[in-house]
Design a protein around this motif. Structure first.
Motif, PDB file in Angstrom:
ATOM      1  N   LEU A  73       0.943  -1.204   0.076  1.00 37.50           N
ATOM      2  CA  LEU A  73      -0.004   0.105   0.017  1.00 37.50           C
ATOM      3  C   LEU A  73       0.912   1.189   0.040  1.00 37.50           C
ATOM      4  O   LEU A  73       0.513   2.258  -0.563  1.00 37.50           O
ATOM      5  N   ASN A  74       1.922   1.186   0.899  1.00 36.53           N
ATOM      6  CA  ASN A  74       2.735   2.438   0.924  1.00 36.53           C
ATOM      7  C   ASN A  74       3.714   2.710  -0.382  1.00 36.53           C
ATOM      8  O   ASN A  74       3.788   3.741  -0.552  1.00 36.53           O
ATOM      9  N   LYS A  75       3.988   1.307  -0.872  1.00 37.37           N
ATOM     10  CA  LYS A  75       4.952   1.466  -2.040  1.00 37.37           C
ATOM     11  C   LYS A  75       4.052   2.192  -3.278  1.00 37.37           C
ATOM     12  O   LYS A  75       4.480   2.973  -3.921  1.00 37.37           O
ATOM     13  N   MET A  76       2.924   1.690  -3.092  1.00 32.77           N
ATOM     14  CA  MET A  76       1.953   2.003  -4.494  1.00 32.77           C
ATOM     15  C   MET A  76       1.453   3.725  -4.037  1.00 32.77           C
ATOM     16  O   MET A  76       1.766   4.287  -5.093  1.00 32.77           O
ATOM     17  N   ALA A  77       1.504   4.064  -2.999  1.00 35.96           N
ATOM     18  CA  ALA A  77       1.179   5.497  -2.722  1.00 35.96           C
ATOM     19  C   ALA A  77       2.350   6.533  -3.025  1.00 35.96           C
ATOM     20  O   ALA A  77       2.239   7.536  -3.627  1.00 35.96           O
ATOM     21  N   MET A  78       3.578   5.978  -2.600  1.00 35.50           N
ATOM     22  CA  MET A  78       4.697   6.735  -2.725  1.00 35.50           C
ATOM     23  C   MET A  78       5.057   6.980  -4.295  1.00 35.50           C
ATOM     24  O   MET A  78       5.551   7.887  -4.933  1.00 35.50           O
ATOM     25  N   ALA A  79       4.608   5.686  -5.191  1.00 36.41           N
ATOM     26  CA  ALA A  79       4.872   5.933  -6.704  1.00 36.41           C
ATOM     27  C   ALA A  79       3.898   6.904  -7.198  1.00 36.41           C
ATOM     28  O   ALA A  79       4.088   7.506  -8.403  1.00 36.41           O
ATOM     29  N   LEU A  80       2.847   7.517  -6.302  1.00 33.43           N
ATOM     30  CA  LEU A  80       2.273   8.670  -6.995  1.00 33.43           C
ATOM     31  C   LEU A  80       2.932   9.817  -7.070  1.00 33.43           C
ATOM     32  O   LEU A  80       2.456  10.849  -7.293  1.00 33.43           O
ATOM     33  N   SER A  81       4.354   9.873  -6.524  1.00 35.49           N
ATOM     34  CA  SER A  81       4.938  10.925  -6.611  1.00 35.49           C
ATOM     35  C   SER A  81       5.410  11.572  -8.034  1.00 35.49           C
ATOM     36  O   SER A  81       5.815  12.488  -8.283  1.00 35.49           O
ATOM     37  N   GLN A  82       5.253  10.461  -8.996  1.00 29.26           N
ATOM     38  CA  GLN A  82       5.558  10.622 -10.298  1.00 29.26           C
ATOM     39  C   GLN A  82       4.451  10.947 -11.115  1.00 29.26           C
ATOM     40  O   GLN A  82       3.528  10.161 -10.915  1.00 29.26           O
ATOM     41  N   ALA A  83       4.626  11.800 -12.019  1.00 27.32           N
ATOM     42  CA  ALA A  83       3.448  12.035 -12.792  1.00 27.32           C
ATOM     43  C   ALA A  83       2.907  10.998 -13.548  1.00 27.32           C
ATOM     44  O   ALA A  83       1.658  11.052 -13.690  1.00 27.32           O
ATOM     45  N   VAL A  84       3.648  10.261 -14.112  1.00 26.74           N
ATOM     46  CA  VAL A  84       3.105   9.187 -15.007  1.00 26.74           C
ATOM     47  C   VAL A  84       2.275   8.177 -14.151  1.00 26.74           C
ATOM     48  O   VAL A  84       1.445   7.572 -14.581  1.00 26.74           O
ATOM     49  N   ASN A  85       2.510   7.953 -12.899  1.00 33.05           N
ATOM     50  CA  ASN A  85       1.921   7.032 -12.012  1.00 33.05           C
ATOM     51  C   ASN A  85       0.488   7.848 -11.777  1.00 33.05           C
ATOM     52  O   ASN A  85      -0.633   7.157 -11.541  1.00 33.05           O
ATOM     53  N   ARG A  86       0.758   9.187 -11.202  1.00 33.33           N
ATOM     54  CA  ARG A  86      -0.612   9.792 -11.182  1.00 33.33           C
ATOM     55  C   ARG A  86      -1.518   9.606 -12.415  1.00 33.33           C
ATOM     56  O   ARG A  86      -2.789   9.132 -12.237  1.00 33.33           O
ATOM     57  N   ASP A  87      -1.055  10.022 -13.469  1.00 31.32           N
ATOM     58  CA  ASP A  87      -2.019   9.600 -14.822  1.00 31.32           C
ATOM     59  C   ASP A  87      -2.470   8.322 -14.826  1.00 31.32           C
ATOM     60  O   ASP A  87      -3.527   8.096 -15.165  1.00 31.32           O
ATOM     61  N   ALA A  88      -1.642   7.318 -14.532  1.00 30.67           N
ATOM     62  CA  ALA A  88      -2.058   5.636 -14.880  1.00 30.67           C
ATOM     63  C   ALA A  88      -3.129   5.552 -13.452  1.00 30.67           C
ATOM     64  O   ALA A  88      -4.135   4.867 -13.860  1.00 30.67           O
ATOM     65  N   PHE A  89      -3.122   6.073 -12.389  1.00 26.20           N
ATOM     66  CA  PHE A  89      -3.829   6.003 -11.273  1.00 26.20           C
ATOM     67  C   PHE A  89      -5.202   6.474 -11.638  1.00 26.20           C
ATOM     68  O   PHE A  89      -6.431   5.907 -11.403  1.00 26.20           O
ATOM     69  N   ARG A  90      -5.208   7.866 -12.252  1.00 20.74           N
ATOM     70  CA  ARG A  90      -6.326   8.528 -12.660  1.00 20.74           C
ATOM     71  C   ARG A  90      -7.132   7.850 -13.637  1.00 20.74           C
ATOM     72  O   ARG A  90      -8.259   7.646 -13.714  1.00 20.74           O
ATOM     73  N   ALA A  91      -6.241   7.288 -14.809  1.00 22.79           N
ATOM     74  CA  ALA A  91      -7.065   6.453 -15.654  1.00 22.79           C
ATOM     75  C   ALA A  91      -7.747   5.189 -15.445  1.00 22.79           C
ATOM     76  O   ALA A  91      -8.834   4.884 -16.051  1.00 22.79           O
ATOM     77  N   ASP A  92      -7.125   4.571 -14.680  1.00 23.19           N
ATOM     78  CA  ASP A  92      -7.897   3.175 -14.076  1.00 23.19           C
ATOM     79  C   ASP A  92      -7.058   2.796 -13.059  1.00 23.19           C
ATOM     80  O   ASP A  92      -6.313   2.156 -12.686  1.00 23.19           O
TER      81      ASP A  92
END
Length: 116
Positions: free
Chosen positions: A24-43
């Motif tokens: 959970l924390n690894k996933m959340a920390m990855a949201l520091s990168q724009a590409v991961n935020r975009d992927a999170f928002r997309a699906d």
């Protein structure tokens, strides 16, 4: 948990919590990168699946159940990265942690006037 360390109704982020919440924390920390935020928002579900979250952790993230995320090993500093994607006010997370409505939290904890 040893009795001397227990705080009623308060999840303790210790070694056990860290192990429980690693994915959970690894996933959340990855949201520091724009590409991961975009992927999170997309699906969101597909993004969460990449990190191997437990079913309960996944449900908590999808529901934005802040209290449950922390109970399941989420470190608040990492969980705030999820909140930043929406964006969710930190006071709303505080209210969830306190088991209060946002309006009550603002009034009782921060001395703000009630809405309406």
């Amino acid at each position: 948990m040893p009795e001397h360390r227990a705080i009623p109704d308060t999840p303790l982020f210790d070694r056990d919590g860290s192990i429980l919440g690693y994915e959970l924390n690894k996933m959340a920390m990855a949201l520091s990168q724009a590409v991961n935020r975009d992927a999170f928002r997309a699906d969101e579900e597909a993004y969460l699946d990449r990190f191997g979250l437990s079913a309960a952790q996944k449900r908590a993230v999808l529901a934005r159940d802040w209290h449950e995320m922390v109970r399941l090993g989420g470190n608040l500093f990492f969980i705030l990265k999820i909140a930043a994607v929406d964006p969710t006010p930190i006071t709303q997370i505080g209210a969830a942690q306190a088991g209060m409505s946002h309006d009550d939290f603002l009034y009782q904890r921060l001395g703000k006037q009630r809405n309406g």
